[in-house]
Write an enzyme that holds these catalytic residues in place. Sequence first.
Site, PDB file in Angstrom:
ATOM      1  N   GLU A 190     101.880  58.308  55.832  1.00 23.31           N
ATOM      2  CA  GLU A 190     102.179  58.454  54.406  1.00 23.31           C
ATOM      3  C   GLU A 190     103.462  59.248  54.184  1.00 23.31           C
ATOM      4  OE1 GLU A 190     101.808  58.214  50.233  1.00 23.31           O
ATOM      5  OE2 GLU A 190     101.086  56.997  51.917  1.00 23.31           O
TER       6      GLU A 190
ATOM      7  N   GLU B 115     110.499  55.238  50.873  1.00 20.53           N
ATOM      8  CA  GLU B 115     110.358  54.648  49.539  1.00 20.53           C
ATOM      9  C   GLU B 115     111.390  55.180  48.560  1.00 20.53           C
ATOM     10  OE1 GLU B 115     105.856  53.424  48.270  1.00 20.53           O
ATOM     11  OE2 GLU B 115     106.213  55.546  48.602  1.00 20.53           O
TER      12      GLU B 115
ATOM     13  N   LYS C 293     106.660  57.778  52.111  1.00 21.95           N
ATOM     14  CA  LYS C 293     107.255  58.412  50.936  1.00 21.95           C
ATOM     15  C   LYS C 293     108.753  58.610  51.112  1.00 21.95           C
ATOM     16  CE  LYS C 293     104.054  58.484  48.152  1.00 21.95           C
ATOM     17  NZ  LYS C 293     103.813  57.166  48.701  1.00 21.95           N
TER      18      LYS C 293
ATOM     19  N   ARG D  73     106.589  48.885  36.397  1.00 23.53           N
ATOM     20  CA  ARG D  73     106.075  47.646  36.981  1.00 23.53           C
ATOM     21  C   ARG D  73     107.200  46.708  37.411  1.00 23.53           C
ATOM     22  NH1 ARG D  73     100.722  46.790  36.082  1.00 23.53           N
ATOM     23  NH2 ARG D  73     101.040  44.588  36.525  1.00 23.53           N
TER      24      ARG D  73
ATOM     25  N   TRP E  51     110.143  42.237  37.872  1.00 27.06           N
ATOM     26  CA  TRP E  51     110.311  42.476  39.302  1.00 27.06           C
ATOM     27  C   TRP E  51     110.445  41.097  39.937  1.00 27.06           C
ATOM     28  CZ3 TRP E  51     107.665  41.411  43.928  1.00 27.06           C
ATOM     29  CH2 TRP E  51     108.080  42.184  45.028  1.00 27.06           C
TER      30      TRP E  51
END
Length: 608
Positions: A484, A491, A488, A27, A75
Site C-alpha cells: 500500500e 499514485e 500511494k 470520478r 475518464w
Amino acid sequence: MCGIIGYCGHRPAVPVLVEGLRRLEYRGYDSAGVGFLHTDGLKVIKAKGKLCELDKKLAQENVFNATSGIGHTRWATHGEPNEPNAHPHVDHTGRLAMIHNGIIENYQEIKKELLAEGVTFKSETDTEVLLNLISKYLQEEGEMLPALSRALNRVEGAYAIAVFDAQNPGVVHAARVSSPLVLGVGTGENFLASDIPAFLPYTRDVVFLEDGELVRIDASSWQVMRVRDLSPVEKKVDTITWDVQAAQKGGHKHFMIKEIFEQPKVIQDCLCGRLATDLDEVRLPELDCLEGAPKRIHIVACGTSFHAGLWGMYLLEQWARIPVQVEIASEFRYRDPILDPDTLIIAISQSGETADTLAGIKLAKQQGLKVLGLCNVVGSSVARESDYVVYTQAGPEISVASTKAMCSQLTALLLLTLHWGSKTGKLDPKIHRDTLHGLRSLPELLEKTLPALRDRAFELAREYSDADSFLYLGRGLYYPLALEGALKLKEISYIHAEGYAAGEMKHGPIALIDPKFPSFAIALDDDLFPKVKSNLVEVQARSGEIIALTNVGLDLEVDHRWDVPRASGPLATFLALPALQLFAYEVADYLGKDVDQPRNLAKSVTVE
C-alpha cells in the site's frame, strides 16, 4: 468511472449541473460538458481538461434560462481525452444529447450497421453509437421509453446513461446496468447522478436504482420501470444522514490530507455500537443470520481494498484459525475457481461500485456461495448484491487515492477477526481482551500522533523527493502495508515504487539496490523484527539508503529512523498506515503534483 448528473426543476440548471460535476470530478477529469435547451435549440458545451476549462466556456454564454439538463465529467475509455470525445454527445439529427458512464462492448457491430444506414459520427466513442441507436428507434417508435427499451435491450456491457430530448424539454430519462446511478428526490425538482454528493446541497432523499432499471424524471415527478419490458417498479426513498460539509476540505489544502487526519474519527465511527461497553465482546448484528464462523473465506477486492484483504488474511488465519484466500477481483472473475460450498466470500470495495468486484460477487453467487459485502456506501451495488453487509462508516472519501477508507476496512476486518475468533474458540481470551481495550483508546492515540507523523513525513519528503524509484519492504502484517505504501507513492507522486515481502528481496529485487535506490522498511516491534533487521543489513551491504518505520528502543541503525508509538499486536498497523500515506502526500505536494486528482486515475472503477 465518469461522473454524470441530470436535473429537472425550478432553478437555473447549468449552475446546478456544474456544481454537481465539481463534486463528482474525482470520478474523472479528462474532459467535461453540459447539455440543455437554449433559446435557439439544443445546446451542448464541452471542454477538454478539468472543469475549470468548461467554466471558462460557460462564462461566455447565456446559460441561466434553462431549468433542465445533463452534465458529465469524463475518464476516457474509448477515444483519447479530447473535445470531440467529451460528453454530452449529440445524435446525428441534433435532437438528442446523452451522457454515459461505462463501456458498450458490442458498439462496433452496431456502428457498422448505422454507418451503412448513412449515420455519421463525430467521435471515437461507444457512447455516440448507443445514442444514435436510440435516435434510430425513437424515429421508428415515436416515443422515448420504447426507443430506450429497444436500444438498451440490444447493447451488451455496462452503462449508466442520461438522455435529454430537445423536443421534450423538462424531462430526463436515465438507466443503469453495472454502473452507479442514484435518484435525488427534491421539492419541485429531481436529480440523477453517479454519486450522492452531486446533489446533496439540495436534498438528502435518495432512491437507489438497480441494474436493468430505467427512470424518467421531470420537476414534479419520477417513475422507475424495468428496461426489459417497461413494467413499473416500486421504489423506497431513503434519507442520507451525512451532509455536504463532510465532502468539503474544511480548511485543508487537499482532500487527501483532510481524510488522513479524519482517521481517528473513522476508527471511532466504525467501532460505534460494535464494542459492548459492559462485556469484552464485539457485536455485529449484521451477521446474526450467519451461524457461527465460516469454515473458510475467499476475499475478493481490487487495489487498496485488496491490500486490506491481504492484511485481513494474516489476522483471520492467525487468530480465528480460518483458512483464507485473497484474490484480485479482475483475475478471480475470469478464472474457473473451485469454491467449496462452505466458503464465505468477502467482497471489499470502498465505493461499492467496483465493476470487477461486483463480477466476482455474481460468480460466487452463481455457485451458490454466500457473500459478505464490506463497503463504505450505503445502498451501493455491492451492498445490494451481498447476502450480508458490514458498513465501514468512513463517510465520503473524495481524494482519488484512498486513505481513510482503507483504515475503516482494516478496522472492520479486525472486528470480524475478533468476532469469529471468539466464535471458533481459537483466540486467546487475553489477546481478545487486550485488543478490545486497545481499540477503545486507539482513536485518541492516533489523534495525538498524527501531527508528529506529518512533521517527520515533511522532513523525509524533502530528502527523497528526487528519487526515481523506491522499494517498500515489510513482513507478515506489514507486507500488505508495504504494498500500500508503494501504491500511494506512485499514485500521487508518479515516482516508481514496488512493495515486496522483505524476505523476497534477495530473490531478485536486491539487484536494483544502489546508493540512488532507497528502501522504505516497516520494521516495528513484533516477532518478525529480527528477520526484517537482517533483510535491511543486506540492503546496507549494497550501499542502499533506508527509511525505517520503527519503534523507540529497537536496535536498528539505518539512514533515517522514523519512530512511531508502540501499540499492541495489529493495532500498530493503524499508526504505520498514516505514516506511509503522509510520506506519499508530502512528496507529491512538494513536487507540485495534483494530489487529489492524479493523472489517469478515477475514484470508482466501474469499468473493466
